[in-house]
Scaffold this motif. Structure first.
Motif, mmCIF file in Angstrom:
data_model
loop_
_atom_site.group_PDB
_atom_site.id
_atom_site.type_symbol
_atom_site.label_atom_id
_atom_site.label_comp_id
_atom_site.label_asym_id
_atom_site.label_seq_id
_atom_site.Cartn_x
_atom_site.Cartn_y
_atom_site.Cartn_z
ATOM 1 N N VAL A 130 2.897 10.781 -14.757
ATOM 2 C CA VAL A 130 2.320 11.472 -13.601
ATOM 3 C C VAL A 130 1.868 12.861 -14.045
ATOM 4 O O VAL A 130 2.586 13.567 -14.757
ATOM 5 N N ASP A 131 0.659 13.238 -13.641
ATOM 6 C CA ASP A 131 0.037 14.473 -14.104
ATOM 7 C C ASP A 131 -0.530 15.243 -12.909
ATOM 8 O O ASP A 131 -1.073 14.643 -11.974
ATOM 9 N N ILE A 132 -0.385 16.565 -12.953
ATOM 10 C CA ILE A 132 -0.952 17.410 -11.899
ATOM 11 C C ILE A 132 -2.448 17.543 -12.132
ATOM 12 O O ILE A 132 -2.885 17.920 -13.222
ATOM 13 N N ARG A 133 -3.240 17.245 -11.103
ATOM 14 C CA ARG A 133 -4.684 17.359 -11.204
ATOM 15 C C ARG A 133 -5.120 18.826 -11.111
ATOM 16 O O ARG A 133 -4.518 19.628 -10.385
ATOM 17 N N LEU A 197 7.433 1.786 -9.013
ATOM 18 C CA LEU A 197 6.324 1.979 -8.070
ATOM 19 C C LEU A 197 6.783 2.677 -6.797
ATOM 20 O O LEU A 197 6.028 3.444 -6.195
ATOM 21 N N ARG A 198 8.012 2.428 -6.379
ATOM 22 C CA ARG A 198 8.546 3.174 -5.233
ATOM 23 C C ARG A 198 8.720 4.640 -5.589
ATOM 24 O O ARG A 198 8.515 5.528 -4.747
ATOM 25 N N ALA A 199 9.071 4.895 -6.839
ATOM 26 C CA ALA A 199 9.140 6.285 -7.300
ATOM 27 C C ALA A 199 7.760 6.937 -7.247
ATOM 28 O O ALA A 199 7.630 8.107 -6.868
ATOM 29 N N VAL A 200 6.713 6.184 -7.613
ATOM 30 C CA VAL A 200 5.347 6.705 -7.559
ATOM 31 C C VAL A 200 5.014 7.183 -6.150
ATOM 32 O O VAL A 200 4.504 8.294 -5.949
ATOM 33 N N CYS A 201 5.299 6.358 -5.150
ATOM 34 C CA CYS A 201 4.971 6.722 -3.768
ATOM 35 C C CYS A 201 5.782 7.930 -3.306
ATOM 36 O O CYS A 201 5.261 8.810 -2.609
ATOM 37 N N GLY A 223 -2.250 12.315 -10.524
ATOM 38 C CA GLY A 223 -2.715 11.018 -10.982
ATOM 39 C C GLY A 223 -1.567 10.320 -11.681
ATOM 40 O O GLY A 223 -0.714 10.979 -12.299
ATOM 41 N N VAL A 224 -1.525 8.991 -11.591
ATOM 42 C CA VAL A 224 -0.392 8.231 -12.125
ATOM 43 C C VAL A 224 -0.890 7.035 -12.917
ATOM 44 O O VAL A 224 -1.786 6.300 -12.479
ATOM 45 N N GLY A 225 -0.287 6.818 -14.091
ATOM 46 C CA GLY A 225 -0.517 5.615 -14.881
ATOM 47 C C GLY A 225 0.788 4.858 -15.027
ATOM 48 O O GLY A 225 1.829 5.468 -15.305
ATOM 49 N N VAL A 226 0.751 3.552 -14.828
ATOM 50 C CA VAL A 226 1.947 2.707 -14.932
ATOM 51 C C VAL A 226 1.630 1.549 -15.866
ATOM 52 O O VAL A 226 0.642 0.832 -15.667
ATOM 53 N N ASN A 227 2.473 1.353 -16.880
ATOM 54 C CA ASN A 227 2.219 0.312 -17.863
ATOM 55 C C ASN A 227 3.528 -0.365 -18.249
ATOM 56 O O ASN A 227 4.556 0.298 -18.421
ATOM 57 N N THR A 298 -5.577 1.797 -7.423
ATOM 58 C CA THR A 298 -5.362 1.793 -5.981
ATOM 59 C C THR A 298 -5.012 3.192 -5.509
ATOM 60 O O THR A 298 -4.855 4.121 -6.321
ATOM 61 N N SER A 299 -4.865 3.341 -4.199
ATOM 62 C CA SER A 299 -4.467 4.619 -3.614
ATOM 63 C C SER A 299 -2.963 4.614 -3.365
ATOM 64 O O SER A 299 -2.317 3.561 -3.357
ATOM 65 N N PHE A 300 -2.400 5.806 -3.145
ATOM 66 C CA PHE A 300 -0.980 5.887 -2.810
ATOM 67 C C PHE A 300 -0.700 5.173 -1.488
ATOM 68 O O PHE A 300 0.323 4.488 -1.348
#
Length: 310
Positions: A130-133, A197-201, A223-227, A298-300
């Motif tokens: 996760v990165d600050i835009r 993914l719940r952490a992402v939200c 912005g978030v990348g998940v792999n 996708t969006s949050f």
């Protein structure tokens, strides 16, 4: 709750760690621990006080690194009274004489996602970046004092979110955080991915809360990348290495091009088992990769809605 403080070796200058929960260390004028050395990064490190009262040191991906008792810091390290902290060519001593010394000076984290076998091995993981835009714009807009408080508060809160949802380890790099979920076997991937993914939200909601609490002139965006895939887990430093990690960083960077804040790699998307119409499928040439990479963005809001229906 005891109050800690730092003492700069040589000059004896003291830096009290009160009030608050985060203190920035660096040569920036707004840093609570202001070190006047060109070898020290502008925002070099943070000290965080957790809810239990323990103090932790977090390196912010500084150019010359941070050390605690001659050991380089790669993940948050719990500080003990009389620990010696080195930032480039500056040494400080941490004091907290009222602290309980029974705990070792290392990261305390949940064990529910900790691999049970030996480390330094290939493990199945989910990597979240996760990165600050627009951080550069933020740095030019905010005062250094407010910028330090913003970064410190954000790192503290998002780290707590990732830990709550069972991440094995967290690393902080400049204005970004990487969190790692370890899957003991292939049947556990969907559960671990769901927690990530719940952490992402929740991180998205937390970012909005930080912006509101600190009354920022412009809300922070992320912005978030998940792999998902195999990675090498490094023993005492709690690090993750390999192509899965590199791809997660590239996926996060790709969200700037796609225009949606969340990007999943192919395996993460297939494990999630979501309808394809809930995501935008993109084929992009990522830096360092010869062939185009399939990305599901996708969006949050849509991700949160999808998880609530599971």
């Amino acid at each position: 709750m005891s109050d800690g403080y730092l003492v700069l070796s040589g000059s004896g200058e003291e830096f009290p760690l009160i009030p608050g929960h985060t203190w920035a260390i660096g040569r920036g004028e707004g840093c609570a621990v202001h070190l006047k050395s060109r070898s020290v990064s502008r925002f070099h490190a943070l000290i965080q006080r957790r809810d239990a009262g323990d103090f932790y040191l977090v390196d912010l991906g500084s150019r010359n690194g941070s050390l605690v008792n001659s050991r380089r810091v790669s993940v948050p390290v719990r500080l003990k009274d009389a620990d010696r902290l080195v930032f480039a060519d500056q040494e400080l001593v941490f004091h907290n004489p009222g602290q309980d010394q029974d705990q070792p000076g290392e990261l305390k984290t949940t064990t529910r996602n900790r691999p049970t076998s030996s480390l330094d091995r290939q493990s199945l993981t989910t990597i979240l970046v996760v990165d600050i835009r627009d951080f550069t714009e933020m740095a030019h807009t905010l005062s250094e004092a407010l910028l330090c408080e913003t970064i410190g508060t954000w790192f503290l809160r998002v780290g707590q979110v990732a830990e709550h949802w069972g991440s094995w380890a967290r690393q902080y790099i400049g204005d970004a955080m990487m969190a790692v979920w370890v899957h003991e076997n292939s049947s556990a991937v969907d559960e671990g991915l769901g927690r990530a993914l719940r952490a992402v939200c929740e991180i998205d909601r937390t970012t909005a809360e930080v912006s509101e609490i600190l009354r920022l002139p412009k809300s922070m965006r992320i912005g978030v990348g998940v792999n998902t895939g195999t990675a090498i887990l490094g023993g005492t430093d709690f690090t993750a290495l390999g192509d899965t990690v590199n791809s997660a960083f590239r996926l996060e960077a790709a969200t700037k091009i796609i225009g949606l804040p969340v990007a999943l790699g192919e395996r993460s998307f297939r494990t999630l088992g979501s309808p394809e119409d809930r995501f935008r499928k993109c084929e992009l040439e990522l830096k360092g990769y010869e062939q185009p990479t399939t990305i599901w963005a996708t969006s949050f809001e849509d991700l949160d809605g999808l998880l609530k229906t599971d």
